[in-house]
Write an enzyme that holds these catalytic residues in place. Structure first.
Site, PDB file in Angstrom:
ATOM      1  N   PHE A   1     -37.876  -4.088  86.134  1.00 48.13           N
ATOM      2  CA  PHE A   1     -37.664  -5.384  85.483  1.00 48.13           C
ATOM      3  C   PHE A   1     -36.761  -6.259  86.342  1.00 48.13           C
ATOM      4  O   PHE A   1     -35.864  -5.761  87.021  1.00 48.13           O
ATOM      5  CB  PHE A   1     -37.030  -5.176  84.101  1.00 48.13           C
ATOM      6  CG  PHE A   1     -37.913  -4.411  83.150  1.00 48.13           C
ATOM      7  CD1 PHE A   1     -38.827  -5.077  82.355  1.00 48.13           C
ATOM      8  CD2 PHE A   1     -37.857  -3.020  83.093  1.00 48.13           C
ATOM      9  CE1 PHE A   1     -39.660  -4.375  81.494  1.00 48.13           C
ATOM     10  CE2 PHE A   1     -38.686  -2.307  82.235  1.00 48.13           C
ATOM     11  CZ  PHE A   1     -39.597  -2.990  81.430  1.00 48.13           C
ATOM     12  N   GLU A   2     -36.977  -7.577  86.256  1.00 44.54           N
ATOM     13  CA  GLU A   2     -36.194  -8.503  87.063  1.00 44.54           C
ATOM     14  C   GLU A   2     -34.701  -8.448  86.785  1.00 44.54           C
ATOM     15  O   GLU A   2     -33.882  -8.845  87.605  1.00 44.54           O
ATOM     16  CB  GLU A   2     -36.667  -9.940  86.852  1.00 44.54           C
ATOM     17  CG  GLU A   2     -36.487 -10.436  85.428  1.00 44.54           C
ATOM     18  CD  GLU A   2     -37.012 -11.860  85.241  1.00 44.54           C
ATOM     19  OE1 GLU A   2     -36.551 -12.748  85.951  1.00 44.54           O
ATOM     20  OE2 GLU A   2     -37.907 -12.050  84.396  1.00 44.54           O
ATOM     21  N   THR A   3     -34.340  -7.944  85.613  1.00 43.10           N
ATOM     22  CA  THR A   3     -32.929  -7.842  85.261  1.00 43.10           C
ATOM     23  C   THR A   3     -32.224  -6.747  86.054  1.00 43.10           C
ATOM     24  O   THR A   3     -30.998  -6.659  86.021  1.00 43.10           O
ATOM     25  CB  THR A   3     -32.795  -7.544  83.756  1.00 43.10           C
ATOM     26  OG1 THR A   3     -33.789  -6.570  83.398  1.00 43.10           O
ATOM     27  CG2 THR A   3     -33.028  -8.800  82.944  1.00 43.10           C
TER      28      THR A   3
END
Lengths: 321, 256, 256, 321
Positions: free
Chosen positions: C51-53
Site C-alpha cells: 500500500f502507498e501508506t
C-alpha cells in the site's frame, strides 16, 4: 509463504557476487562491517571490484590490501583512534595502484538515496566552493566506458525556484550490483531488523540490485512481523540471508559485541608491512574454511572479552575492575 | 600556586568555554568531544551532542573512539542514520543551531581545510582519510570551530586540496558560492585560539596560551598572522581540569 | 447448471486472473484489493500486496476500508511510510515488478485517468478527491490495471483533467514524455476487459462478460472502441467464487 | 536535563499556532489525525490557515467546513468507504470559497522531505505528461505576495547526468510554520515514538518550524531512550507534548483504537447539510471545553466498542460473535 533465502556465506557469495561487480559495503568504520561475507569474497578469489561506500575501514582495507579493488568511490578511509588513515588504503593510493574518486559522507548517502528512490540525482549545498567539486578522480574515457560510473562526478546547477541566483550541487545516483549488510536480526524470508544506528545500510540495500544480509540472530518471520514498524528492510528486497554470529568481528555489533581492540591493534602493526600483511591475510582469511573456524582462531577468551553488556550494548572498559 | 596542565587539556577547555548552553554540538571523536563533554558537565548542561552517524544526545557513559562506536548509540533520544544527521544540519531551522567541531591536516588563512591528500591529489605523497562528513558540516551548519596542531607546515598559504569550506577566498565569497550559512568562528590550536576578521574573514590570533609568545606563534604560522589583537587565554580553572580529568576522560584515552 | 454472480464479483475475478505469482501488487481498497486477495488465495500465493501508506505484505485478516486502515499494518514485513512506498515504485529494480491497481472517474482511449475534477478544474461542477498516489503509481510502476464502471460519460474523448498518465497520446508518446516505464495493460470494467494495441496504444475490447453484447459495450463507450478482437471472459469458477465470498469478503463489506 | 515540554492542548495551540499560519496535519485519511489539537484550533478561533498535507479527511474537513482554511495544497481529500470525496472539502471547492492547488501524494511527501533536508527541491518522474504539471491553482500574483508559496508549482528540467534527452520533475520544498502530529508514545523531553505506519509524519515534523505532538501514552524519557533506534523524532525538534488519550478520535490510532465508524457515518450525513454541519461543529467542538469532555459526549460504550485488540492493533469486526 515465500521460500527460504537462508544459505551459507559461501553459497551467497557464489550466487550473487562476481568479479568486476560494483559492490557496496554496509556499516561504518569500526561498526557492523560484514566481515564474514568479505572474508568469503576474499577466499573465492572475486576480484576487479568497484567499491562504493561512505566511511570504510576493516572490510575495505582487507579488500584493497588483497588487491581486489580496482575502482573506489569513497568519503573516508580511517579507523578512529586505530588508524588515522586506513593503512592498505593509504598505501594503494600513494603507490597509484588504486583509482579513487572522493565524495563526502552526505554525498555518498545521497547517491545511495537517489539510487534507492530511482531518481538520477539528489541536491545538496554541501561542497560548494571546494575541490570535491573541482577535482575528479576518473577520466572522461573511464566514465564513458563504464556504465556504473556517472558521466559527471557532480553537477552544479541553478535553483529554478529561487528568485535570486543560487546554485546547488546535484549528486548522481548509484545502483550497485550487490550490497553486503550485517544485521542484528533477520528472518529466512528476508525481513531484516537493524538495532542501534542504521548508518546508510538501508539506503545501500534499497539502491542495490542484489542484497546479501548476514545476521547475528536468525528469527522467525512471524516474530519479526509482530513489530513490523521496527523492521528495517522488507523481505522482497533481500536475496540471501546468512546466519553468522560474530559475523562483523573484529568490528563491533551493537548489543552483541564490541570492536576487538587487541585484534585491530595487531592488524594495524602487521598491515604496515607488505609481507606481514600477506601473512595476516593467509592466516586469518585465505587458509580458513569458514567464519566459525576463523572465530576458533580468534579464541573463546578474546571473544568473551568483547561481549556486550546487556544494559549498554558494548563491553565496559572497566568491566574487570 | 600554578596548576600544571598539558596543551591538549588547554585545547579541550578552550573549546568547552566557547560552547553555549543552547548549542547543538556536532562532534567527531578525540579532543573536540572532550571539549563538548566538559562544557556539558560545567556551564552548558543543556547543550546537545550529536554525531554524523545519526545519534542524537546519547548518554556517553564512556568515551567513544569513533563516531560509529556503539558508545554513541546507547541512551540517545534518537538513533537514525547518516541521512537524518546531515539533513538535520542542512535544515533551515535546526542547521543554524548547530556548532560543528572539525579538524584537518592543513588550514589556510580563511579557515578552509584539507583532510584529503598532501601533494598532488591524483598521486599524493601522503593520502589522508578524506572528507568523511567534514565538508558537509563545514558547508551546512551555523558555525564551526576547528582543532589544529599549530605547525608552520599545517597553516599554509595554499591548501593541496580544499576539502572543507571555511570563508573560501574571504570577504563575501562564501555567500557568493551559494553556501547558505555558517563558516568558522574559531580555530583552537596547541598554541592559542584564532578568530576571523568580521569583514575580510582573514584569520587573526584572538587568544594565546602561556606556553609561547605571540611572535613565536606568528613564526609557527605559514601565512601572515595578525597578532595585534591577541589577549591571553585564562588558564584552566581547577574545576575545569577536575571535570576533564576525572569525569570526561578518567582512563586518559584521549589525553594521554 | 449456471452459477449466479454479480458484475462486481466478475470484476474481482477478472482482475485476480491477471495477477501473476511473482507480482508485487500495489493496491488501493475496494474491488482491486478483493482481486489481489483472491489471486493470493488461489493461483498466485507468492504475490505480495503493498500500500502507498508504506505497508508491505501485511496479514490482511480483515479487509481494510482505506489504505491507512490499521488492518494494512498488522503482520507486515515492513511498515514504513509514504516515502518508502513511492521510492519502491520508482526504484529501477523493484519498480518494474510492481503491478498497480487503479481506478478513476473518467478514462480516455489511451488509458489516461481523471480523478481530480469534472468540469473546469478551477471551478469544477464536481470536485473529486484528487490524485492521491494514483498519478505516482501510473507514472512509476511496471504495469497498471484500471477498474472502471463502464459508462459512456466515464469513457470519454477528452478528460476534464489528466490526473494519471496512461499511454498519453498513444504510440511512443509515453516514453517521449520521459516516463521511465509502465503504462496500463488492462481496464477491468463492469462489462469486460479492455487492453491496448501494441503499437497505437489505443484501447480495444479484449474480453466481455456474458451480461452484454460487444455492440452494446461499444455504445456504452464515449469513444470509438474496437471490439473486433473480443473473446468471452470465462465465467467465475466455483472455486474462485467460493474463495472470494467466504475467505476474502465474508462480511460482504465490498461485494454487497 | 532539558526542561519539560508537556502542556495542555489549549496552551500548545495558544503558543504555537497563529491565524495566517501554514499548517501541516499528520496522519492519513482515517488514521492518526491529530483531532484533539484540531478541535482546540477550532475553539481558539484560529483562522485564515494555509494547509499543506497529502491525504486529508476528518481533521481537514472540519477546518474547511468551519471556514478556517484559505489556501490548500493537497493530493487527496477522501475518507475511504466513508466519503468518496470529503464533503466540506468538495463543497468549498465547488462553491469557489477555497483556493486549492493539486499535487500527488509522492510529490507532497517530497515537498516535506525537501523542507526537512533543507534543499530547494527534490526530483521525481511522477506526473510527467499530466495536468498536475500543466494546471496551477494559484496565480503568479498570489505566489509573489506569499512567501510560503513556491514561485512555481513544479519545474520540469533536463537530467544533466543523462546522455540522452531525459526530463525530470522538480518538486519545491515546503517549510510549514507548524506541524501537528498524533503519536502513540512521547516523553516530556519531546522524544516521539510512532508505532505502525509513519505515513509522512516524520518528514512533516522535520520540515516544520514548530511541532506539536499529542500522544496516547506519556512515557519517561529514560524508557524511550532504552530503544533509541525505535524512536521516530528526536526531542530537539519538538516544541510541545500534549498527553491526550483518544486524541485521534474519531480516526484510528493503531494498537489503541479503531476508527469510529458510527460517528463518521453520522458526520457524513450531517456534513452534507450546511445547517446540520454547524450544529455538529457546535455540539462536538465549539461548545466543548476540552477533549476529555468531548470523549464524555462520545460515551464510554462507543469508545469501548472501538478499543483495539492487543494482538491485531484494531477492533475485530466480528468481536461480538
Amino acid at each position: 509463504m515465500s521460500s527460504s533465502k537462508l544459505m551459507l556465506a559461501s553459497e551467497a557469495v557464489k550466487r550473487f557476487v562476481n568479479s568486476g561487480d560494483c559492490l557496496s559495503i554496509g556499516g561504518f568504520t569500526i561498526n557492523r562491517n560484514p566481515m564474514a561475507l568479505i572474508y568469503e569474497i576474499l577466499r573465492q578469489q572475486v576480484k576487479d571490484l568497484h567499491v562504493v561506500m561512505h566511511s570504510g575501514s576493516q572490510a575495505l582495507d582487507l579488500l584493497i590490501g588483497a588487491g581486489r579493488v580496482s575502482l573506489l568511490e569513497i568519503a573516508y578511509g580511517a579507523n578512529g583512534r586505530l588508524a588515522s588513515t586506513c593503512i592498505r588504503f593509504r598505501k594503494a593510493i600513494e603507490q597509484g595502484t588504486l583509482k579513487v574518486e572522493d565524495y563526502t559522507n552526505y554525498q555518498l548517502t545521497l547517491r545511495f538515496m537517489a539510487g534507492a528512490m530511482g531518481v538520477p540525482f539528489l541536491p545538496t549545498y554541501s561542497s560548494l566552493g571546494t575541490d570535491i567539486i573541482e577535482r575528479w578522480g576518473f577520466s572522461p574515457d573511464m566514465r564513458s566506458s563504464n556504465p556504473q560510473l556517472p558521466g559527471k562526478k557532480l553537477a552544479v546547477t541553478e535553483d529554478p525556484f529561487s528568485d535570486k541566483a543560487s546554485q546547488v550541487v546535484l549528486v548522481p545516483a548509484v545502483n550497485p550490483d550487490v550490497a553486503l549488510i550485517h544485521a542484528q536480526k533477520a528472518a529466512e524470508d528476508g525481513t531484516v531488523r537493524l538495532e542501534g544506528l542504521t548508518f546508510a545500510d538501508i539506503e545501500q540495500a534499497r539502491a542495490s540490485k542484489h542484497v546479501i544480509v548476514s545476521c547475528e540472530e536468525l528469527v522467525s518471520p512471524a516474530e519479526l512481523r509482530k513489530e513490523s514498524w521496527n523492521n528495517s528492510i522488507p523481505h522482497v528486497l533481500i536475496d540471501a540471508v546468512v546466519h553468522q554470529p560474530l559475523g562483523a568481528h573484529p568490528t563491533a555489533c551493537y548489543l552483541h559485541y564490541d570492536y576487538d581492540m587487541a585484534h585491530l591493534l595487531k592488524y594495524k602493526e602487521l598491515a604496515d608491512d607488505d609481507d606481514q600483511f600477506e601473512t595476516y591475510l593467509k592466516e586469518f582469511v585465505l587458509d580458513i574454511d569458514c567464519h566459525d573456524d576463523y572465530l576458533k582462531l580468534i579464541g573463546t577468551k578474546q571473544l568473551k572479552s568483547i561481549k556486550a553488556s546487556p544494559e549498554l550494548g558494548y563491553a565496559r572498559r572497566d568491566s574487570n575492575l | 600556586m600554578k596548576i600544571e596542565y598539558s596543551p591538549l587539556e588547554m585545547m579541550a577547555i578552550a573549546c568547552s568555554r566557547r560552547i553555549q548552553d543552547d548549542d547543538i554540538v556536532f562532534c567527531g571523536t578525540g579532543l573536540p568531544l572532550l571539549g563538548a563533554m566538559t562544557a556539558k558537565k560545567t556551564h552548558a548542561p543543556n547543550c546537545v551532542v550529536f554525531f554524523e552517524t545519526g545519534a542524537l544526545d546519547p548518554a556517553l557513559f564512556e568515551i567513544p573512539l569513533s563516531v560509529a562506536d556503539s558508545r554513541v548509540m546507547h541512551g540517545a533520544s534518537h538513533d537514525g542514520g547518516l541521512a537524518d544527521a546531515f539533513a538535520f544540519m542542512q535544515n533551515r531551522f535546526s542547521g543554524p543551531k548547530v556548532l560543528g567541531l572539525l579538524s584537518g591536516a592543513q588550514i589556510d588563512m580563511y579557515g578552509n581545510l584539507n583532510s584529503t591528500a598532501i601533494g598532488d591529489s591524483s598521486k599524493p605523497t601522503t593520502r589522508l582519510p578524506g572528507s568523511g562528513g567534514a565538508c558537509d558540516v563545514a558547508s551546512l551548519v551555523g558555525r564551526t570551530m576547528v582543532f589544529m596542531k599549530h605547525e608552520r607546515r599545517r597553516f599554509v598559504e595554499h591548501l593541496d586540496y580544499l576539502t572543507s569550506p571555511g570563508w573560501l577566498q574571504g570577504g563575501t565569497s562564501r555567500q557568493e558560492a551559494s553556501l547558505i550559512r555558517g563558516g568558522p568562528v574559531a580555530v583552537v590550536t596547541t598554541l592559542g585560539v584564532m578568530e576571523f576578521d568580521g569583514s575580510t574573514k582573514r584569520m587573526y590570533l584572538s587568544t594565546h596560551y602561556d606556553n609561547m609568545s605571540v611572535e613565536e606563534i606568528a613564526r609557527n604560522t605559514g601565512f601572515k598572522l595578525d597578532v595585534s589583537r591577541a589577549k591571553q587565554e585564562s588558564s584552566p580553572t581547577p574545576e575545569e581540569l577536575d571535570v576533564l580529568r576525572t569525569e570526561v576522560d578518567p582512563l586518559g584515552l584521549i589525553l594521554n
